[in-house]
Enzyme design. Structure first.
Site, PDB file in Angstrom:
ATOM      1  N   GLU A 282       6.444  16.287  12.098  1.00  0.00           N
ATOM      2  CA  GLU A 282       6.284  15.502  10.869  1.00  0.00           C
ATOM      3  C   GLU A 282       4.937  15.774  10.198  1.00  0.00           C
ATOM      4  O   GLU A 282       4.861  15.929   8.983  1.00  0.00           O
ATOM      5  CB  GLU A 282       6.417  13.997  11.168  1.00  0.00           C
ATOM      6  CG  GLU A 282       7.834  13.531  11.519  1.00  0.00           C
ATOM      7  CD  GLU A 282       8.761  13.456  10.303  1.00  0.00           C
ATOM      8  OE1 GLU A 282       8.288  13.629   9.172  1.00  0.00           O
ATOM      9  OE2 GLU A 282       9.965  13.219  10.498  1.00  0.00           O
TER      10      GLU A 282
ATOM     11  N   ASP B 102       5.678  10.279   1.990  1.00  0.00           N
ATOM     12  CA  ASP B 102       5.486  10.006   3.419  1.00  0.00           C
ATOM     13  C   ASP B 102       4.016  10.120   3.787  1.00  0.00           C
ATOM     14  O   ASP B 102       3.330  11.048   3.357  1.00  0.00           O
ATOM     15  CB  ASP B 102       6.285  11.016   4.245  1.00  0.00           C
ATOM     16  CG  ASP B 102       7.765  11.004   3.920  1.00  0.00           C
ATOM     17  OD1 ASP B 102       8.310   9.915   3.691  1.00  0.00           O
ATOM     18  OD2 ASP B 102       8.373  12.086   3.901  1.00  0.00           O
TER      19      ASP B 102
END
Ligand SMILES: *[C@@H]1O[C@H](CO)[C@@H](O)[C@H](O)[C@H]1NC(C)=O
Ligand SMILES: *[C@@H]1O[C@H](CO)[C@@H](O)[C@H](O)[C@H]1NC(C)=O
Ligand SMILES: *[C@@H]1O[C@H](CO)[C@@H](O)[C@H](O)[C@H]1NC(C)=O
Ligand SMILES: CC(=O)N[C@H]1CO[C@H](CO)[C@@H](O)[C@@H]1O
Length: 141
Positions: free
Chosen positions: A52, A70
């Protein structure tokens, strides 16, 4: 220790201390263990964070096609989880920008909440690159 150093530095320079930290794989392992991530889940969590954010506490995604973004180590999304910059409140009750500093207590608390609701499937980085795949070997950490 890091946060003590950070506070001193912030005091001395009268600036906020929002350094980016890129953890090594074993540092990440220990940081997560200290924050109540179960040891038997750590290979999945480390794989998730590596895919991620590349273990970068300041990682910020480009704006997604649906307008969301994000934030941080776990790439927490501002649609539902952190308080988005347009004034909506997320379930984690944390400002998105606070997920970009090197204090990861808030990131971890939010990741625990996301996991309790959706499990690892909440993270595309995990479903695409970790689920059912060989996971990092942390035995030397
Ligand atoms: C960490 O992420 C920040 C924000 O995207 C970026 O500016 C920085 O270069 C990254 N650090 C490393 C070592 O990749
Ligand atoms: C928006 O897109 C991001 C990235 O593709 C995804 O993680 C997120 O779940 C999407 N949110 C909504 C509400 O569709
Ligand atoms: C803020 O963002 C949310 C989620 O993207 C959206 O549903 C809402 O309409 C937006 N609110 C404002 C005031 O722009
Ligand atoms: C692109 C990327 O960072 N891939 C990583 C996904 O996670 C595995 C296991 O942690 C790594 O080996 C990959 O490098």
């Amino acid at each position: 220790m890091r946060s003590l150093y950070c506070s001193l530095l912030a005091l001395m320079t009268l600036t906020s201390c929002a350094r980016a930290v890129v953890f090594t794989r074993c540092e990440l392992y220990h940081e997560l263990l200290q924050r109540d991530f179960p040891e038997d889940q750590l290979p999945d969590w480390v794989c998730l964070v590596e895919n991620e954010s590349a273990r970068n506490t300041s990682a910020l995604s480009p704006i997604n096609t649906n307008g969301s973004q994000d934030f941080g180590l776990f790439q927490i999304n501002n649609r539902y989880w952190c308080d988005s910059w347009n004034g909506t409140e997320g379930s984690c009750h944390v400002a998105c920008k606070d997920l970009l500093d090197d204090d990861i207590d808030d990131d971890c608390a939010c990741a625990h909440l996301i996991f309790s609701r959706q499990g690892f499937d909440a993270w595309h980085g995990w479903t695409k690159r970790c689920k059912g795949k060989p996971l990092p070997d942390l035995s030397h950490c």
